[in-house]
Design an enzyme around this catalytic site. Structure first.
Site, mmCIF file in Angstrom:
data_model
loop_
_atom_site.group_PDB
_atom_site.id
_atom_site.type_symbol
_atom_site.label_atom_id
_atom_site.label_comp_id
_atom_site.label_asym_id
_atom_site.label_seq_id
_atom_site.Cartn_x
_atom_site.Cartn_y
_atom_site.Cartn_z
ATOM 1 N N ASP A 56 0.811 -1.214 0.000
ATOM 2 C CA ASP A 56 0.000 0.000 0.000
ATOM 3 C C ASP A 56 0.848 1.271 0.000
ATOM 4 O OD1 ASP A 56 -2.092 -1.760 0.278
ATOM 5 O OD2 ASP A 56 -2.925 -0.826 2.080
ATOM 6 N N HIS A 199 3.496 -2.668 3.049
ATOM 7 C CA HIS A 199 3.542 -1.275 2.605
ATOM 8 C C HIS A 199 4.790 -0.992 1.782
ATOM 9 C CE1 HIS A 199 0.453 -1.145 5.685
ATOM 10 N NE2 HIS A 199 0.023 -0.041 5.105
#
Length: 237
Positions: A56, A199
């Protein structure tokens, strides 16, 4: 950098409320074939199942190093990009595609969508779709709401853009300072079809990538694409 995230709960992706009319293929443009350097890790067994590696909040200043690590480890992943970052870094979106990754929608500014009006939610999603298209990332088919926060309105707006909502089955906790060991261990909990949240920016995540590849190979699992039809990891098409 995100300082907090709602604890992950097992949320079934592509909830029944979603009606998705376009379900074919990967989110990358047709020209983005798997690069030669994205071959399977040395010694990898035949795939007995597939898992979804997701990252992300990109693209960012660390995206190039992450892509290099994934490519060198023979891994493909789904990159849930923020629209504002895609608009600011179009060359990095193109680099994601060139590296064999799938590009997906993670809202434009990473707000708490459930606290916004329908028009604001629409703006967050639609602007991100356009930013990714403009950057050369193709038209996303997958959407992840920030913090995993969703409701009927968020789902209906996503469905309007042909997006399948994808949360996660395992949270690596890399956003919360998880060690490299802990990140690798979280991926080791995945089973066939499941998705892990990671992430784009943590240094520990970058360091974990080669070990993630070895861990998956030792279990006969391969990194797959996330199907817009089911929201689960499947063999890349």
């Amino acid at each position: 950098m995100r300082t907090r995230r709602v604890p992950a709960v097992l949320v079934t992706a592509a909830a029944a409320a979603l009606t998705v009319t376009t379900v074919t293929g990967s989110t990358a443009p047709a020209r983005a074939a798997v690069p030669a350097q994205a071959s399977a890790p040395v010694g990898a067994a035949a795939c007995s199942g597939y898992v979804g590696l997701t990252f992300d909040d990109g693209p960012s200043g660390t995206t190039t190093k992450l892509l290099d690590a994934l490519r060198q480890s023979g891994l493909r992943a789904t990159m849930f990009n923020q629209g504002q970052n895609a608009a600011a870094n179009p060359s990095l979106v193109r680099a994601q595609v060139a590296a064999g990754m799938w590009v997906a929608n993670h809202s434009y500014t990473h707000p708490h969508l459930t606290g916004l009006s329908q028009a604001q939610i629409d703006s967050e999603i639609s602007r991100t779709q356009q930013a990714i298209v403009n950057a050369g990332g193709g038209t996303p088919k997958l959407f992840r709401p920030p913090y995993g926060e969703t409701d009927a309105t968020v789902k209906s707006v996503a469905a309007r853009y042909g997006l399948t909502e994808v949360i996660w089955h395992v949270d690596s906790q890399d956003w919360n300072g998880a060690s490299t060991d802990a990140i690798v261990q979280s991926v080791a909990r995945l089973t066939d079809g499941q998705v892990v949240l990671m992430h784009d920016w943590p240094a520990n995540t970058l360091a974990a990538v080669p070990r993630i590849a070895r861990t998956l190979a030792s279990r006969g699992l391969c990194a797959g694409m996330i199907s817009p039809r089911s929201g689960r990891a499947v063999a890349p098409s």
